[in-house]
Structures are given as structure tokens and as C-alpha cells.
Design a protein around this motif. Structure first.
Motif, short mmCIF file in Angstrom:
data_model
loop_
_atom_site.label_atom_id
_atom_site.label_comp_id
_atom_site.label_asym_id
_atom_site.label_seq_id
_atom_site.Cartn_x
_atom_site.Cartn_y
_atom_site.Cartn_z
N ASP A 232 4.80 3.86 6.62
CA ASP A 232 3.76 4.89 6.56
C ASP A 232 2.42 4.18 6.66
O ASP A 232 2.11 3.31 5.86
CB ASP A 232 3.86 5.67 5.24
CG ASP A 232 2.77 6.72 5.11
OD1 ASP A 232 2.99 7.86 5.56
OD2 ASP A 232 1.69 6.40 4.57
N ILE A 233 1.62 4.55 7.65
CA ILE A 233 0.39 3.80 7.94
C ILE A 233 -0.61 3.90 6.80
O ILE A 233 -1.31 2.92 6.49
CB ILE A 233 -0.24 4.29 9.27
CG1 ILE A 233 -1.32 3.29 9.75
CG2 ILE A 233 -0.77 5.68 9.16
CD1 ILE A 233 -0.79 1.97 10.20
N ASN A 234 -0.68 5.04 6.12
CA ASN A 234 -1.62 5.18 5.00
C ASN A 234 -1.21 4.29 3.83
O ASN A 234 -2.06 3.65 3.20
CB ASN A 234 -1.70 6.64 4.55
CG ASN A 234 -2.32 7.54 5.60
OD1 ASN A 234 -3.25 7.15 6.30
ND2 ASN A 234 -1.79 8.75 5.73
N ARG A 235 0.09 4.25 3.57
CA ARG A 235 0.59 3.42 2.48
C ARG A 235 0.41 1.93 2.81
O ARG A 235 0.03 1.13 1.96
CB ARG A 235 2.06 3.74 2.21
CG ARG A 235 2.61 3.09 0.95
CD ARG A 235 4.07 3.46 0.73
NE ARG A 235 4.22 4.91 0.63
CZ ARG A 235 5.06 5.62 1.38
NH1 ARG A 235 5.81 5.04 2.27
NH2 ARG A 235 5.15 6.93 1.21
N ALA A 236 0.68 1.56 4.06
CA ALA A 236 0.52 0.17 4.47
C ALA A 236 -0.94 -0.27 4.39
O ALA A 236 -1.24 -1.40 3.98
CB ALA A 236 1.05 -0.03 5.90
N TYR A 237 -1.84 0.63 4.76
CA TYR A 237 -3.27 0.31 4.67
C TYR A 237 -3.69 0.11 3.21
O TYR A 237 -4.39 -0.86 2.89
CB TYR A 237 -4.10 1.42 5.30
CG TYR A 237 -5.58 1.30 5.01
CD1 TYR A 237 -6.33 0.25 5.57
CD2 TYR A 237 -6.23 2.21 4.17
CE1 TYR A 237 -7.68 0.13 5.28
CE2 TYR A 237 -7.57 2.08 3.89
CZ TYR A 237 -8.30 1.04 4.45
OH TYR A 237 -9.63 0.91 4.16
N ALA A 238 -3.25 1.01 2.34
CA ALA A 238 -3.60 0.90 0.92
C ALA A 238 -3.05 -0.39 0.32
O ALA A 238 -3.72 -1.07 -0.46
CB ALA A 238 -3.07 2.11 0.15
N GLU A 239 -1.83 -0.77 0.73
CA GLU A 239 -1.23 -2.00 0.21
C GLU A 239 -1.97 -3.23 0.72
O GLU A 239 -2.18 -4.20 -0.02
CB GLU A 239 0.25 -2.06 0.61
CG GLU A 239 1.01 -3.19 -0.06
CD GLU A 239 2.51 -3.14 0.20
OE1 GLU A 239 3.20 -4.10 -0.21
OE2 GLU A 239 2.98 -2.16 0.81
N THR A 240 -2.39 -3.19 1.99
CA THR A 240 -3.16 -4.31 2.55
C THR A 240 -4.49 -4.46 1.84
O THR A 240 -4.90 -5.57 1.49
CB THR A 240 -3.39 -4.08 4.06
OG1 THR A 240 -2.14 -3.93 4.73
CG2 THR A 240 -4.16 -5.25 4.67
N LEU A 241 -5.15 -3.35 1.59
CA LEU A 241 -6.44 -3.39 0.90
C LEU A 241 -6.29 -3.91 -0.52
O LEU A 241 -7.09 -4.75 -0.99
CB LEU A 241 -7.05 -1.98 0.88
CG LEU A 241 -8.53 -1.89 0.52
CD1 LEU A 241 -9.39 -2.71 1.47
CD2 LEU A 241 -8.99 -0.43 0.53
N ARG A 242 -5.25 -3.48 -1.23
CA ARG A 242 -4.99 -3.98 -2.59
C ARG A 242 -4.74 -5.48 -2.58
O ARG A 242 -5.20 -6.21 -3.47
CB ARG A 242 -3.80 -3.25 -3.22
CG ARG A 242 -4.10 -1.85 -3.70
CD ARG A 242 -3.00 -1.35 -4.64
NE ARG A 242 -1.69 -1.39 -4.03
CZ ARG A 242 -1.17 -0.37 -3.34
NH1 ARG A 242 -1.85 0.75 -3.18
NH2 ARG A 242 0.05 -0.48 -2.82
N GLU A 243 -4.01 -5.94 -1.57
CA GLU A 243 -3.70 -7.37 -1.49
C GLU A 243 -4.96 -8.19 -1.26
O GLU A 243 -5.13 -9.27 -1.85
CB GLU A 243 -2.69 -7.62 -0.37
CG GLU A 243 -2.09 -9.00 -0.35
CD GLU A 243 -1.25 -9.33 -1.58
OE1 GLU A 243 -0.93 -10.52 -1.76
OE2 GLU A 243 -0.92 -8.41 -2.36
#
Length: 262
Positions: A232-243
Motif C-alpha cells: 500500500d503506497i500510503n503505508r509504505a510512505y508513512a513507514e519510510t518517513l518514520r524510518e
């Protein structure tokens, strides 16, 4: 229409590949390329590391590690990069690419590109000064180590989408890159993701992406700091930002030799 930026050239390559994959069946057909990345022979042979001495790196407000995203084609890396760059222009930035083509009237040297003579570009290739470089319509385009260093000096996170072969050169540099592998999910979730992104969803294409991801992880997984499965692109983006927020605050284990490079 010619691409005006390196990012547009990369996106055009992905679009062309998917057009061909949807138009023709068969996973072994040779694909045409719009933008070819090249690497020095010195950095082509991958060597698996069984043991590597590490040290604890403590984040510094004055130094942000470049973010490198690798993964199979059309897995969403360009979209993730675009979102990061647009989310905070003071924090995330793209390295200004080099080119050997002439400057256009509406372009500024050092802003749109670093415009250099062809012989100077070729000399920098020999000296391993490019992370990636390629040729399009008889003109060179490339991302240099110096452009990445410039963003580090500006205390910005340089966001890069690279072919995995570039990781060996980056690791040997002084840049301390943080590498995230954007991995494909299972074929059912990948099909849903592609549908949402308006992309090709043929089974041959989906299997090709999953197999490409498997090969990248098998051959270059020892360079990865983090794996994010993009279902899911939104979830992947949020995870990348958190990282990225995490590595600015928490210490990380890095190769010991990095701590002794200026």
C-alpha cells in the motif's frame, strides 16, 4: 519529447517498459531502454561479506545520511521519492544531475543540471565520480558524488532512486548512505497496488516484478539497512518517513571504516 530532468528520464523508462510488457506476452523478451545506467567494471562484481566490523554511529544535527531506495522496476519508488521531496523541501532534496548537453534558455546551471563538456564528463566517469550515469540521444546524464555531498553540507537528506549496482560505490564513499529496499508483496496484493496506481496488472508482469525483487535481495541484500514491503503506497510512505525520522534521532550500527573517513 526529451526528458528535462533525470527523474523524468527514469519515469519515462518505467512507462515504456510497462507499455511493452502489457503489449507483448512472454517474460524473456528483451526490453528496449530509454536510459541506461552504467558502472565501472571495478564495481560490477559483487562480493558477499561474511563478517564486517561495525561501530555505533550517533546522529549529528549537522549531518543527514543520504536515503537510497532500491527495488524492482515500477514498485513505487518514484512515487515515494516524489512524496518525500514534496513533503518538506527544507529537509529532503534531490541531487542536481550532470549532463553533457547544452543548456536551454530557461535552465540555470547548478539548478536544473550541472552542464559540463563531454570530455569532462567522460573524465569523471573514469575517476568513478558518478553514482550512476547513462547516455540518452548521444548526451550523458548522471548523478555525481559531489552533488550528493553538496546536499549533506546543506544539512539536507538527499533522496536517491538507484540501481542496486550503485550501492557498492556508495558504500565505499564517505557519504554513509541509508539503504531501503522497496520490496514487492505477494502477487495478489501487488495486483491491487498496481490497479490503484493505474499500472499494468498482467500476471506475467507481476511475476517479473516479484522475481526481479527476489534477485535484487539475493544479490544485494547485504547492503540493505531496511526492507519495506510496498503493498500500500500510503503505508509504505508513512513507514519510510518514520524510518528517516528514527535515524535522525537514534544511533545505528555502521561499517567501522565509515567512522574513520572524513
Amino acid at each position: 519529447m526529451k526528458p528535462s530532468t533525470l527523474e523524468e528520464a527514469e519515469s519515462a523508462l518505467d512507462r515504456k517498459k510497462h507499455t511493452m510488457l502489457c503489449a507483448k506476452r512472454g517474460s524473456k523478451k528483451k526490453k528496449k531502454v530509454l536510459y541506461n545506467a552504467h558502472y565501472s567494471e571495478d564495481f560490477d562484481a559483487e562480493e558477499m561479506v561474511n563478517y564486517e566490523r561495525v561501530a555505533l554511529f550517533f546522529p549529528k544535527p549537522s549531518h543527514r545520511r543520504p536515503l537510497v531506495m532500491v527495488g524492482p522496476h515500477s514498485i513505487g519508488r518514484h512515487e515515494l521519492r516524489r512524496r518525500l521531496l514534496e513533503s518538506n523541501k527544507e529537509r529532503f532534496a534531490a541531487a542536481v544531475p550532470h549532463t553533457s548537453r547544452s543548456r536551454r534558455d530557461d535552465e540555470t546551471d547548478g539548478v536544473h543540471y550541472h552542464f559540463v563538456a563531454r570530455h569532462a564528463f567522460e573524465a569523471d566517469i573514469v575517476l568513478h565520480r558518478f553514482v550512476e550515469h547513462g547516455e540518452y540521444e548521444k548526451q550523458y546524464y548522471g548523478t555525481s558524488l559531489s552533488s550528493i555531498r553538496q546536499l549533506v553540507r546543506e544539512v539536507k537528506t538527499c533522496v536517491l532512486n538507484l540501481m542496486p549496482q550503485a550501492l557498492k560505490l556508495l558504500k565505499a564513499s564517505d557519504l554513509k548512505p541509508y539503504v531501503i529496499f522497496i520490496a514487492p508483496p505477494c502477487i495478489e496484493k501487488l495486483k491491487i497496488l498496481r490497479q490503484k496506481m493505474g499500472m499494468c496488472t498482467k500476471d506475467d508482469d507481476l511475476r517479473f516484478t516479484i522475481e526481479e525483487g527476489r534477485q535484487i535481495e539475493e544479490n544485494f541484500g547485504h547492503y540493505f539497512d531496511k526492507v519495506i514491503v510496498n503493498s500500500d503506497i500510503n503505508r509504505a510512505y508513512a513507514e519510510t518517513l518514520r524510518e528517516m525520522e528514527r535515524i535522525e534521532l537514534e544511533p545505528q550500527w555502521v561499517p567501522y571504516v565509515w567512522m574513520h573517513r572524513s
